[in-house]
Design a protein around this motif. Structure first.
Motif, PDB file in Angstrom:
ATOM      1  N   PRO A  62       0.809  -1.228   0.000  1.00 53.38           N
ATOM      2  CA  PRO A  62       0.000   0.000   0.000  1.00 53.38           C
ATOM      3  C   PRO A  62       0.840   1.277   0.000  1.00 53.38           C
ATOM      4  O   PRO A  62       0.429   2.286  -0.574  1.00 53.38           O
ATOM      5  CB  PRO A  62      -0.823  -0.121   1.296  1.00 53.38           C
ATOM      6  N   ARG A  63       2.005   1.231   0.634  1.00 55.10           N
ATOM      7  CA  ARG A  63       2.865   2.419   0.657  1.00 55.10           C
ATOM      8  C   ARG A  63       3.391   2.730  -0.738  1.00 55.10           C
ATOM      9  O   ARG A  63       3.487   3.899  -1.136  1.00 55.10           O
ATOM     10  CB  ARG A  63       4.028   2.193   1.630  1.00 55.10           C
ATOM     11  N   VAL A  64       3.737   1.691  -1.478  1.00 56.33           N
ATOM     12  CA  VAL A  64       4.189   1.872  -2.859  1.00 56.33           C
ATOM     13  C   VAL A  64       3.041   2.364  -3.724  1.00 56.33           C
ATOM     14  O   VAL A  64       3.198   3.278  -4.557  1.00 56.33           O
ATOM     15  CB  VAL A  64       4.772   0.556  -3.412  1.00 56.33           C
ATOM     16  N   GLN A  65       1.868   1.784  -3.515  1.00 62.66           N
ATOM     17  CA  GLN A  65       0.697   2.178  -4.296  1.00 62.66           C
ATOM     18  C   GLN A  65       0.376   3.656  -4.109  1.00 62.66           C
ATOM     19  O   GLN A  65       0.134   4.387  -5.072  1.00 62.66           O
ATOM     20  CB  GLN A  65      -0.507   1.314  -3.911  1.00 62.66           C
ATOM     21  N   ARG A  66       0.384   4.108  -2.868  1.00 63.50           N
ATOM     22  CA  ARG A  66       0.077   5.520  -2.607  1.00 63.50           C
ATOM     23  C   ARG A  66       1.153   6.429  -3.187  1.00 63.50           C
ATOM     24  O   ARG A  66       0.861   7.521  -3.690  1.00 63.50           O
ATOM     25  CB  ARG A  66      -0.088   5.754  -1.101  1.00 63.50           C
ATOM     26  N   THR A  67       2.391   5.974  -3.138  1.00 61.49           N
ATOM     27  CA  THR A  67       3.486   6.772  -3.705  1.00 61.49           C
ATOM     28  C   THR A  67       3.327   6.922  -5.203  1.00 61.49           C
ATOM     29  O   THR A  67       3.439   8.025  -5.751  1.00 61.49           O
ATOM     30  CB  THR A  67       4.838   6.113  -3.378  1.00 61.49           C
ATOM     31  N   MET A  68       3.045   5.847  -5.883  1.00 62.40           N
ATOM     32  CA  MET A  68       2.931   5.900  -7.341  1.00 62.40           C
ATOM     33  C   MET A  68       1.659   6.611  -7.785  1.00 62.40           C
ATOM     34  O   MET A  68       1.649   7.262  -8.842  1.00 62.40           O
ATOM     35  CB  MET A  68       2.999   4.491  -7.928  1.00 62.40           C
ATOM     36  N   GLU A  69       0.593   6.521  -7.004  1.00 63.76           N
ATOM     37  CA  GLU A  69      -0.604   7.298  -7.344  1.00 63.76           C
ATOM     38  C   GLU A  69      -0.319   8.785  -7.221  1.00 63.76           C
ATOM     39  O   GLU A  69      -0.832   9.606  -8.004  1.00 63.76           O
ATOM     40  CB  GLU A  69      -1.775   6.891  -6.444  1.00 63.76           C
ATOM     41  N   ALA A  70       0.509   9.153  -6.244  1.00 66.10           N
ATOM     42  CA  ALA A  70       0.913  10.560  -6.122  1.00 66.10           C
ATOM     43  C   ALA A  70       1.746  10.993  -7.326  1.00 66.10           C
ATOM     44  O   ALA A  70       1.618  12.125  -7.812  1.00 66.10           O
ATOM     45  CB  ALA A  70       1.700  10.763  -4.829  1.00 66.10           C
ATOM     46  N   VAL A  71       2.597  10.093  -7.828  1.00 66.18           N
ATOM     47  CA  VAL A  71       3.388  10.390  -9.023  1.00 66.18           C
ATOM     48  C   VAL A  71       2.452  10.636 -10.207  1.00 66.18           C
ATOM     49  O   VAL A  71       2.592  11.624 -10.939  1.00 66.18           O
ATOM     50  CB  VAL A  71       4.366   9.233  -9.326  1.00 66.18           C
ATOM     51  N   LYS A  72       1.478   9.757 -10.398  1.00 68.14           N
ATOM     52  CA  LYS A  72       0.556   9.903 -11.525  1.00 68.14           C
ATOM     53  C   LYS A  72      -0.257  11.198 -11.415  1.00 68.14           C
ATOM     54  O   LYS A  72      -0.498  11.875 -12.425  1.00 68.14           O
ATOM     55  CB  LYS A  72      -0.404   8.713 -11.593  1.00 68.14           C
ATOM     56  N   LYS A  73      -0.655  11.541 -10.221  1.00 63.95           N
ATOM     57  CA  LYS A  73      -1.499  12.726 -10.035  1.00 63.95           C
ATOM     58  C   LYS A  73      -0.693  14.017 -10.122  1.00 63.95           C
ATOM     59  O   LYS A  73      -1.106  14.987 -10.782  1.00 63.95           O
ATOM     60  CB  LYS A  73      -2.193  12.647  -8.678  1.00 63.95           C
ATOM     61  N   SER A  74       0.472  14.046  -9.490  1.00 65.40           N
ATOM     62  CA  SER A  74       1.214  15.301  -9.343  1.00 65.40           C
ATOM     63  C   SER A  74       2.144  15.611 -10.509  1.00 65.40           C
ATOM     64  O   SER A  74       2.501  16.776 -10.701  1.00 65.40           O
ATOM     65  CB  SER A  74       2.035  15.265  -8.041  1.00 65.40           C
ATOM     66  N   LEU A  75       2.547  14.612 -11.276  1.00 69.34           N
ATOM     67  CA  LEU A  75       3.534  14.845 -12.336  1.00 69.34           C
ATOM     68  C   LEU A  75       2.924  14.786 -13.733  1.00 69.34           C
ATOM     69  O   LEU A  75       3.645  14.935 -14.719  1.00 69.34           O
ATOM     70  CB  LEU A  75       4.676  13.828 -12.218  1.00 69.34           C
ATOM     71  N   ARG A  76       1.625  14.593 -13.805  1.00 67.31           N
ATOM     72  CA  ARG A  76       0.969  14.587 -15.118  1.00 67.31           C
ATOM     73  C   ARG A  76       1.026  15.987 -15.723  1.00 67.31           C
ATOM     74  O   ARG A  76       0.713  16.976 -15.069  1.00 67.31           O
ATOM     75  CB  ARG A  76      -0.478  14.135 -14.978  1.00 67.31           C
ATOM     76  N   VAL A  77       1.409  16.057 -16.985  1.00 62.50           N
ATOM     77  CA  VAL A  77       1.453  17.331 -17.704  1.00 62.50           C
ATOM     78  C   VAL A  77       0.066  17.563 -18.306  1.00 62.50           C
ATOM     79  O   VAL A  77      -0.368  16.825 -19.201  1.00 62.50           O
ATOM     80  CB  VAL A  77       2.537  17.320 -18.795  1.00 62.50           C
ATOM     81  N   GLY A 116       1.889  13.379 -21.026  1.00 66.72           N
ATOM     82  CA  GLY A 116       3.127  12.816 -20.517  1.00 66.72           C
ATOM     83  C   GLY A 116       3.343  13.172 -19.057  1.00 66.72           C
ATOM     84  O   GLY A 116       2.497  13.812 -18.412  1.00 66.72           O
ATOM     85  N   PHE A 117       4.511  12.769 -18.523  1.00 68.56           N
ATOM     86  CA  PHE A 117       4.817  12.994 -17.114  1.00 68.56           C
ATOM     87  C   PHE A 117       6.192  13.644 -16.956  1.00 68.56           C
ATOM     88  O   PHE A 117       7.120  13.345 -17.700  1.00 68.56           O
ATOM     89  CB  PHE A 117       4.767  11.670 -16.339  1.00 68.56           C
ATOM     90  N   ALA A 118       6.280  14.525 -15.960  1.00 72.59           N
ATOM     91  CA  ALA A 118       7.514  15.257 -15.690  1.00 72.59           C
ATOM     92  C   ALA A 118       8.432  14.450 -14.772  1.00 72.59           C
ATOM     93  O   ALA A 118       8.021  13.447 -14.179  1.00 72.59           O
ATOM     94  CB  ALA A 118       7.189  16.605 -15.052  1.00 72.59           C
ATOM     95  N   ARG A 119       9.663  14.930 -14.645  1.00 72.46           N
ATOM     96  CA  ARG A 119      10.615  14.266 -13.743  1.00 72.46           C
ATOM     97  C   ARG A 119      10.200  14.434 -12.286  1.00 72.46           C
ATOM     98  O   ARG A 119      10.161  13.487 -11.518  1.00 72.46           O
ATOM     99  CB  ARG A 119      12.017  14.854 -13.926  1.00 72.46           C
ATOM    100  N   TYR A 120       9.930  15.683 -11.891  1.00 73.04           N
ATOM    101  CA  TYR A 120       9.543  15.977 -10.514  1.00 73.04           C
ATOM    102  C   TYR A 120       8.867  17.341 -10.477  1.00 73.04           C
ATOM    103  O   TYR A 120       8.906  18.103 -11.452  1.00 73.04           O
ATOM    104  CB  TYR A 120      10.749  15.941  -9.568  1.00 73.04           C
ATOM    105  N   ARG A 174      -0.252  23.109 -13.821  1.00 77.27           N
ATOM    106  CA  ARG A 174      -0.600  22.297 -14.998  1.00 77.27           C
ATOM    107  C   ARG A 174       0.615  21.630 -15.611  1.00 77.27           C
ATOM    108  O   ARG A 174       0.512  20.571 -16.227  1.00 77.27           O
ATOM    109  CB  ARG A 174      -1.291  23.172 -16.047  1.00 77.27           C
ATOM    110  N   VAL A 175       1.768  22.285 -15.477  1.00 78.13           N
ATOM    111  CA  VAL A 175       2.995  21.765 -16.089  1.00 78.13           C
ATOM    112  C   VAL A 175       4.084  21.712 -15.021  1.00 78.13           C
ATOM    113  O   VAL A 175       4.858  22.659 -14.849  1.00 78.13           O
ATOM    114  CB  VAL A 175       3.442  22.650 -17.280  1.00 78.13           C
ATOM    115  N   PRO A 176       4.137  20.615 -14.245  1.00 79.51           N
ATOM    116  CA  PRO A 176       5.160  20.516 -13.194  1.00 79.51           C
ATOM    117  C   PRO A 176       6.583  20.494 -13.739  1.00 79.51           C
ATOM    118  O   PRO A 176       7.550  20.736 -13.021  1.00 79.51           O
ATOM    119  CB  PRO A 176       4.809  19.208 -12.494  1.00 79.51           C
TER     120      PRO A 176
END
Length: 653
Positions: free
Chosen positions: A528-543, A549-553, A567-569
């Motif tokens: 679950p910790r990995v799942q929440r981390t990767m969901e944050a990646v998908k949500k926060s780094l989406r362009v 696409g997705f940004a580095r950080y 909108r563009v991290p």
């Protein structure tokens, strides 16, 4: 400007831009000693008193490769000149010979004489100082030379060999170069020049109305006059058309040597997969260095380049190529790393293709305190990749030879370079080379590197080291759970920084490289910790633009194109978008759930150049390539993601 066409064989690499200029020529190492250096060696045509270089606006150009090969398929048409060219370029699969075939069609209703002009703007050994260009009347060739680099140009048409030639001064005392001499269709015939020089040669074709004829051009590269003379004779004896055909056949056999079921992947994804394998191969030097990129236009931004072997990039690329079945292609990489390994067991920031240490911006001293200027993930990932190489090829003899020279000293360093109280890797620079601290990505790679070392120790019956390495890896993982996971936000941190008072500062930035948590098997994909981390990646780094696409950080500043961080991290990166696809593949429990990562593979296809070349990143609004192209890491990551997709399909079936 990207390099949409690259051809090479591990010792000679040539890049062309989208206007068909030869912009880079590397020899004798891929990525070291660029004898063109971003200048413009170009092709021109004279038709009945009218002249045009192929970079001019009147030409319509289509750039690509012949089917599944490293021979180009280029079309150029000029409506007003009523002429079209079909060109094929390739580098001999063994020798440093560049071959070019040009099919010229006369679209006019009258017979015409057509002349083709090849200009050579070389700077041998990366400087024009002391170059010589000379016409050789015995061989009827033109060659450039300086010290241990010789380049001999020749060609032929049905009407004969070189028809005109001239060598002269370029970019000095108002002299522009012999390319200017060509624009009236006549060359002056000057036989020799020294210093900052260029040369131009021409070939003559006589074409009837709507007739097509073929001419051939070749460039032989070597370390002596005898070497290039021998190569020139080899081309004449074996026929350039037959040689170029053999180049195409060789690469077609090479890229298809592994029989693979591509399941339900669309043809365009399969095509880019094979193109990526071929393009990665062009960026691998015969002595083992895997180069990040060889697009010299990056020089205009910071006066340095990407033509280095970063051990991290090289390790991940080698891992992907090994999984694709090309263990022999990347095996020299690990020998290169063993030879480069510091006596203390770590690899430095980056290396030149000849094995010497590359440039760096990591200091040894910060605020008066001495530090180790490394990215520890680079050492760790080489061990991880070597185990992946072994799993793919089972070359136990090669791994046994590297056990004492690479695995053990590197594993010893990973065990020792640990913070005494945190039990995490000591601070080093992150994978983006921007900040120093203790990072989740780095810690994950150290875990994976030590586990790889433990598996090698077990393979070779070294029980004592097996336990030591495995215990060290488990200790790193436990420390990651304790210090790099934040229960308050429910996900892993990018990293932590040590304060002077002994405390710790947390970095909550959402970072794409957190994919390593599951990809390197530190934690299960369903944690679950990995799942929440990767969901944050998908949500926060989406362009959030049409490009996607997705940004580095969050807040990435490198080649920043937008200030709208919400909108563009950051600019979308090919590798980061594919890491998200890797996550979606890993967690999929049905074939239907693979549709989303398949769409991401198609996204990459859509944002490749016409030739299939992938850049490092994209403009978030136009989708245009940003930074270097091709980026070897982008192509290797596409290969790796396709393979993960296929593995998952087989698993779910």
């Amino acid at each position: 400007m990207p390099r949409p066409l690259v051809v090479g064989n591990g010792k000679l690499l040539i890049n062309f831009d989208d206007r068909l200029h030869m912009r880079d020529l590397y020899y004798p190492y891929v990525g070291q000693l660029n004898h063109v250096g971003g200048h413009f060696s170009k092709l021109g045509i004279w038709v009945q008193g009218r002249f045009s270089w192929l970079d001019e606006d009147g030409w319509k150009r289509q750039l690509g490769y012949d089917r599944e090969s490293l021979v180009t398929d280029v079309h150029a048409h000029h409506e007003h000149l009523a002429v079209s060219l079909q060109m094929a370029d390739g580098v001999h699969q063994r020798d440093p010979i560049y071959l070019k075939k040009v099919c010229v069609r006369n679209h006019a209703n009258e017979a015409r004489e057509i002349r083709l002009f090849f200009n050579h703007d070389f700077s041998l050994n990366e400087t024009e100082v002391g170059d010589t260009a000379v016409y050789d009347p015995i061989l009827s060739t033109v060659y450039h030379y300086k010290r241990n680099v010789y380049m001999m140009a020749n060609g032929k048409t049905p009407e004969g060999g070189i028809d005109q030639f001239s060598v002269g001064i370029k970019r000095f005392n108002y002299a522009e170069g012999t390319w200017r001499d060509a624009e009236d269709g006549l060359l002056a015939g000057n036989p020799i020049a020294q210093g900052s020089v260029d040369s131009t040669i021409s070939f003559r074709l006589l074409l009837q109305p709507h007739e097509e004829k073929t001419m051939y051009y070749w460039l032989c590269v070597g370390d002596s006059y005898d070497a290039v003379r021998t190569l020139n004779q080899y081309v004449l004896d074996n026929d350039p058309d037959r040689l170029l055909g053999r180049v195409a056949v060789y690469w077609r056999r090479w890229v298809n040597k592994e029989e693979r079921d591509f399941a339900d992947l669309p043809p365009e994804v399969v095509h880019l997969y094979k193109t990526s394998l071929l393009l990665v191969r062009t960026q691998i030097d015969q002595n083992g260095a895997i180069l990040a990129a060889n697009d010299s236009d990056i020089l205009q931004f910071n006066r340095d380049h990407y033509s280095y072997m970063w051990p991290r990039d090289g390790a991940l690329i080698a891992s992907a190529m090994a999984k694709a079945g090309y263990t022999g292609t990347v095996a020299p990489f690990f020998t290169f790393c063993a030879q480069a390994l510091n006596e203390d067991g770590y690899l430095q920031h980056k290396y030149n293709p000849d094995g010497s240490v590359g440039s760096s911006w990591h200091p040894y001293v910060v605020d008066g305190e001495v530090q180790l200027p490394i990215q520890e993930d680079e050492t760790a990932l080489v061990l991880y990749a070597l185990w992946e190489q072994y799993k793919s090829g089972k070359q136990i003899e090669d791994c046994q030879a590297l056990y004492a020279t690479l695995v053990r000293p590197a594993a010893r360093f990973l065990l020792e370079y640990v913070h005494p109280t945190l039990e995490l890797p000591k601070p080093s620079y992150d994978l983006w080379e921007e900040r120093r601290g203790i990072f989740t990505f780095t810690s994950a790679t150290v875990y994976a590197g030590l586990m790889a070392a433990a598996r090698f120790a077990q393979l070779f019956g070294d029980d004592r080291r097996h336990k030591r390495y495995e215990d060290g890896a488990k200790s790193i993982r436990a420390a990651m759970e304790k210090h790099l996971y934040d229960p308050g936000i429910g996900r892993f941190l990018r990293g932590i920084y040590l304060r002077p008072d002994g405390g710790v500062e947390k970095d909550f930035t959402v970072e794409s490289s957190l994919y390593a948590l599951f990809a390197l098997e530190v934690f299960p994909v369903d944690d679950p910790r990995v799942q929440r981390t990767m969901e944050a990646v998908k949500k926060s780094l989406r362009v959030d633009t049409e490009v996607g696409g997705f940004a580095r950080y969050q807040g990435d500043y490198y080649f920043k194109k937008s200030h709208d961080i919400a909108r563009v991290p950051g600019n979308p990166w090919i590798i980061c978008t594919l890491w998200v696809a890797d996550w979606e593949i890993a967690k999929a429990k049905s074939l239907e759930e693979l549709q989303e990562p398949k769409n991401r593979l198609l996204w990459v296809v859509r944002h490749s150049l016409q030739s299939g070349v992938l850049s490092e990143q994209l403009d978030p609004y136009s989708g245009a390539p940003v930074s270097v192209a091709p980026l070897t890491w982008s192509h290797a990551t596409f290969v790796a993601t396709v393979l993960r997709y296929l593995e998952k399909v087989n698993e779910l079936r």
